[in-house]
Design a protein around this motif. Structure first.
Motif, PDB file in Angstrom:
ATOM      1  N   PRO A 125      -3.437 -18.908  14.359  1.00  0.00           N
ATOM      2  CA  PRO A 125      -4.569 -18.664  13.402  1.00  0.00           C
ATOM      3  C   PRO A 125      -4.155 -18.319  11.840  1.00  0.00           C
ATOM      4  CG  PRO A 125      -3.403 -16.819  15.508  1.00  0.00           C
ATOM      5  CD  PRO A 125      -2.914 -18.176  15.243  1.00  0.00           C
ATOM      6  N   ARG A 126      -5.620 -18.161  11.710  1.00  0.00           N
ATOM      7  CA  ARG A 126      -5.128 -18.125   9.685  1.00  0.00           C
ATOM      8  C   ARG A 126      -4.962 -16.468  10.005  1.00  0.00           C
ATOM      9  NH1 ARG A 126     -10.159 -18.807   6.315  1.00  0.00           N
ATOM     10  NH2 ARG A 126      -9.658 -18.576   4.493  1.00  0.00           N
ATOM     11  N   PRO A 127      -4.196 -16.018   9.459  1.00  0.00           N
ATOM     12  CA  PRO A 127      -3.890 -15.401   8.409  1.00  0.00           C
ATOM     13  C   PRO A 127      -4.873 -14.661   7.603  1.00  0.00           C
ATOM     14  CG  PRO A 127      -2.218 -16.350   7.525  1.00  0.00           C
ATOM     15  CD  PRO A 127      -4.015 -17.434   8.443  1.00  0.00           C
ATOM     16  N   VAL A 128      -5.634 -13.082   8.327  1.00  0.00           N
ATOM     17  CA  VAL A 128      -6.744 -12.563   7.534  1.00  0.00           C
ATOM     18  C   VAL A 128      -5.663 -11.548   6.416  1.00  0.00           C
ATOM     19  CG1 VAL A 128      -8.030 -10.864   7.670  1.00  0.00           C
ATOM     20  CG2 VAL A 128      -8.197 -12.668   9.117  1.00  0.00           C
ATOM     21  N   PRO A 129      -5.788 -11.002   5.240  1.00  0.00           N
ATOM     22  CA  PRO A 129      -5.220 -10.352   4.788  1.00  0.00           C
ATOM     23  C   PRO A 129      -5.872  -8.869   4.341  1.00  0.00           C
ATOM     24  CG  PRO A 129      -6.301 -11.828   3.539  1.00  0.00           C
ATOM     25  CD  PRO A 129      -6.164 -12.425   4.631  1.00  0.00           C
ATOM     26  N   LEU A 130      -4.744  -7.352   5.180  1.00  0.00           N
ATOM     27  CA  LEU A 130      -5.613  -6.685   5.439  1.00  0.00           C
ATOM     28  C   LEU A 130      -5.594  -5.891   3.994  1.00  0.00           C
ATOM     29  CD1 LEU A 130      -5.327  -6.187   8.882  1.00  0.00           C
ATOM     30  CD2 LEU A 130      -7.148  -6.989   7.564  1.00  0.00           C
ATOM     31  N   TYR A 131      -4.077  -5.869   4.248  1.00  0.00           N
ATOM     32  CA  TYR A 131      -3.071  -4.455   2.854  1.00  0.00           C
ATOM     33  C   TYR A 131      -2.074  -5.365   2.165  1.00  0.00           C
ATOM     34  CZ  TYR A 131      -0.434  -0.850   1.906  1.00  0.00           C
ATOM     35  OH  TYR A 131       0.657   0.343   1.349  1.00  0.00           O
ATOM     36  N   ARG A 132      -2.312  -5.046   1.058  1.00  0.00           N
ATOM     37  CA  ARG A 132      -0.694  -5.496  -0.049  1.00  0.00           C
ATOM     38  C   ARG A 132      -0.582  -3.593  -1.107  1.00  0.00           C
ATOM     39  NH1 ARG A 132      -0.079  -9.543   2.406  1.00  0.00           N
ATOM     40  NH2 ARG A 132      -1.206 -11.397   1.748  1.00  0.00           N
ATOM     41  N   TYR A 133      -0.295  -3.856  -1.420  1.00  0.00           N
ATOM     42  CA  TYR A 133       0.458  -2.563  -1.221  1.00  0.00           C
ATOM     43  C   TYR A 133       0.338  -2.250  -3.182  1.00  0.00           C
ATOM     44  CZ  TYR A 133       3.017   1.924  -2.128  1.00  0.00           C
ATOM     45  OH  TYR A 133       3.814   3.233  -2.096  1.00  0.00           O
ATOM     46  N   GLY A 134       1.123  -3.890  -3.740  1.00  0.00           N
ATOM     47  CA  GLY A 134       1.718  -3.939  -5.230  1.00  0.00           C
ATOM     48  C   GLY A 134       2.710  -3.974  -5.725  1.00  0.00           C
ATOM     49  N   ALA A 135       2.546  -3.443  -6.799  1.00  0.00           N
ATOM     50  CA  ALA A 135       4.133  -3.169  -7.969  1.00  0.00           C
ATOM     51  C   ALA A 135       4.516  -2.396  -7.831  1.00  0.00           C
ATOM     52  CB  ALA A 135       3.027  -3.863  -9.415  1.00  0.00           C
ATOM     53  N   LEU A 136       3.786  -0.974  -7.018  1.00  0.00           N
ATOM     54  CA  LEU A 136       4.541   0.524  -6.608  1.00  0.00           C
ATOM     55  C   LEU A 136       5.572  -0.227  -5.869  1.00  0.00           C
ATOM     56  CD1 LEU A 136       4.727   3.017  -7.703  1.00  0.00           C
ATOM     57  CD2 LEU A 136       2.638   3.857  -5.673  1.00  0.00           C
ATOM     58  N   ALA A 137       5.478  -0.782  -5.131  1.00  0.00           N
ATOM     59  CA  ALA A 137       6.943  -0.998  -4.027  1.00  0.00           C
ATOM     60  C   ALA A 137       8.180  -1.434  -5.017  1.00  0.00           C
ATOM     61  CB  ALA A 137       6.063  -2.504  -3.609  1.00  0.00           C
ATOM     62  N   TRP A 138       7.826  -2.179  -5.973  1.00  0.00           N
ATOM     63  CA  TRP A 138       9.505  -2.209  -6.699  1.00  0.00           C
ATOM     64  C   TRP A 138       9.728  -0.903  -7.014  1.00  0.00           C
ATOM     65  CZ3 TRP A 138      11.210  -6.010  -5.698  1.00  0.00           C
ATOM     66  CH2 TRP A 138      11.008  -7.426  -5.474  1.00  0.00           C
ATOM     67  N   VAL A 139       9.080  -0.052  -7.928  1.00  0.00           N
ATOM     68  CA  VAL A 139       9.329   1.336  -7.904  1.00  0.00           C
ATOM     69  C   VAL A 139      10.116   2.163  -6.673  1.00  0.00           C
ATOM     70  CG1 VAL A 139       9.452   3.495  -8.158  1.00  0.00           C
ATOM     71  CG2 VAL A 139       7.702   1.451  -9.257  1.00  0.00           C
ATOM     72  N   TRP A 140       9.667   1.652  -5.571  1.00  0.00           N
ATOM     73  CA  TRP A 140       9.949   2.335  -4.218  1.00  0.00           C
ATOM     74  C   TRP A 140      11.032   1.497  -3.929  1.00  0.00           C
ATOM     75  CZ3 TRP A 140       9.233   7.429  -3.810  1.00  0.00           C
ATOM     76  CH2 TRP A 140       8.151   7.599  -4.217  1.00  0.00           C
ATOM     77  N   ARG A 141      11.232   0.223  -4.321  1.00  0.00           N
ATOM     78  CA  ARG A 141      12.503  -0.185  -3.888  1.00  0.00           C
ATOM     79  C   ARG A 141      13.960  -0.150  -4.699  1.00  0.00           C
ATOM     80  NH1 ARG A 141       8.945  -5.684  -2.863  1.00  0.00           N
ATOM     81  NH2 ARG A 141       8.639  -5.008  -0.970  1.00  0.00           N
ATOM     82  N   GLY A 142      13.382   0.107  -6.109  1.00  0.00           N
ATOM     83  CA  GLY A 142      15.060   0.200  -6.994  1.00  0.00           C
ATOM     84  C   GLY A 142      15.073   1.624  -7.011  1.00  0.00           C
ATOM     85  N   LEU A 143      14.655   3.174  -6.250  1.00  0.00           N
ATOM     86  CA  LEU A 143      14.948   3.980  -5.555  1.00  0.00           C
ATOM     87  C   LEU A 143      15.741   3.385  -4.467  1.00  0.00           C
ATOM     88  CD1 LEU A 143      12.001   6.063  -6.344  1.00  0.00           C
ATOM     89  CD2 LEU A 143      13.959   5.927  -7.101  1.00  0.00           C
ATOM     90  N   ILE A 144      15.530   2.718  -3.803  1.00  0.00           N
ATOM     91  CA  ILE A 144      15.977   2.401  -2.269  1.00  0.00           C
ATOM     92  C   ILE A 144      17.504   2.097  -2.658  1.00  0.00           C
ATOM     93  CG2 ILE A 144      16.878   1.336   0.055  1.00  0.00           C
ATOM     94  CD1 ILE A 144      13.052   2.000  -0.423  1.00  0.00           C
ATOM     95  N   ALA A 145      17.333   0.815  -3.671  1.00  0.00           N
ATOM     96  CA  ALA A 145      18.643   0.847  -4.121  1.00  0.00           C
ATOM     97  C   ALA A 145      19.536   1.415  -4.117  1.00  0.00           C
ATOM     98  CB  ALA A 145      18.396  -0.601  -5.282  1.00  0.00           C
ATOM     99  N   LEU A 146      19.171   1.977  -4.921  1.00  0.00           N
ATOM    100  CA  LEU A 146      20.340   3.170  -5.815  1.00  0.00           C
ATOM    101  C   LEU A 146      20.522   4.210  -4.264  1.00  0.00           C
ATOM    102  CD1 LEU A 146      18.203   4.754  -8.785  1.00  0.00           C
ATOM    103  CD2 LEU A 146      19.930   3.499  -8.674  1.00  0.00           C
ATOM    104  N   ALA A 147      19.697   4.103  -3.304  1.00  0.00           N
ATOM    105  CA  ALA A 147      19.982   5.220  -2.588  1.00  0.00           C
ATOM    106  C   ALA A 147      21.117   4.116  -1.800  1.00  0.00           C
ATOM    107  CB  ALA A 147      18.895   6.011  -2.192  1.00  0.00           C
ATOM    108  N   LEU A 148      21.130   3.052  -1.209  1.00  0.00           N
ATOM    109  CA  LEU A 148      21.513   2.395  -0.427  1.00  0.00           C
ATOM    110  C   LEU A 148      23.412   2.124  -0.920  1.00  0.00           C
ATOM    111  CD1 LEU A 148      19.695  -0.457   0.674  1.00  0.00           C
ATOM    112  CD2 LEU A 148      20.292   2.118   2.008  1.00  0.00           C
ATOM    113  N   THR A 149      22.975   1.877  -2.210  1.00  0.00           N
ATOM    114  CA  THR A 149      24.502   2.112  -3.093  1.00  0.00           C
ATOM    115  C   THR A 149      25.013   3.062  -3.296  1.00  0.00           C
ATOM    116  OG1 THR A 149      23.536   0.708  -4.397  1.00  0.00           O
ATOM    117  CG2 THR A 149      25.344   1.382  -5.579  1.00  0.00           C
ATOM    118  N   GLY A 150      23.940   4.383  -3.660  1.00  0.00           N
ATOM    119  CA  GLY A 150      24.896   5.453  -3.252  1.00  0.00           C
ATOM    120  C   GLY A 150      25.729   5.955  -2.174  1.00  0.00           C
ATOM    121  N   GLY A 151      25.059   5.957  -1.251  1.00  0.00           N
ATOM    122  CA  GLY A 151      25.718   6.176   0.349  1.00  0.00           C
ATOM    123  C   GLY A 151      26.202   4.894   0.862  1.00  0.00           C
TER     124      GLY A 151
END
Length: 156
Positions: free
Chosen positions: A7-33
């Motif tokens: 079936p053809r995908p129907v896009p419902l949601y896109r988070y955008g550039a803010l995801a990269w901010v959260w990914r950076g914070l997650i990377a810091l937490a995973l590195t520290g942990g």
């Protein structure tokens, strides 16, 4: 659609550039942990494990449940997450979304519309409604929301 084609995908949601901010914070937490866990093994110390868990547990949980993209593909959703994992969720497993419009900071509240969607037998979905919803009607078909929330989607 012909038999055998996806079936053809129907896009419902896109988070955008803010995801990269959260990914950076997650990377810091995973590195520290991760460093604290390495110290725990090296020094045979449960104290380091106790310090690592408050960093690792939220980073892994929110990295898995926060949606960065959602596409409808027939009778299931393809959900991209902060940790670059792809979750495949059948529509019949989705529960009723729980809406939160504001977040409480130390001294005041801020606008932060988001929904938590329970998924039967799996971890829930967290969807930030300040992100991009390309087709609000298609989004509402999958995630039934009250008219008040629908107006938040329309204003984007």
């Amino acid at each position: 659609m012909t038999p055998g084609t996806a079936p053809r995908p129907v896009p419902l949601y896109r988070y955008g550039a803010l995801a990269w901010v959260w990914r950076g914070l997650i990377a810091l937490a995973l590195t520290g942990g991760g460093a604290l866990l390495a110290f725990a093994v090296h020094f045979r110390s449960a104290g380091f494990v106790a310090m690592a868990l408050p960093l690792l547990a939220p980073a892994l949980f929110f990295g898995w449940v926060l949606a960065t993209s959602i596409e409808r593909r027939g009778e299931h959703l393809r959900v991209g997450t902060l940790l670059f994992a792809v979750r495949r969720i059948p529509l019949d497993r989705l529960g009723r979304p729980t809406l939160r419009l504001r977040a409480t900071a130390v001294t005041h509240q801020v606008d932060a519309p988001r929904i938590w969607v329970p998924v039967r037998g799996r971890l829930p979905l967290y969807i930030d409604l300040l992100a991009g919803v390309p087709d609000p009607a298609a989004f509402r078909d999958v995630f039934p929301l009250s008219p008040a929330v629908s107006s938040v989607l329309e204003s984007e």
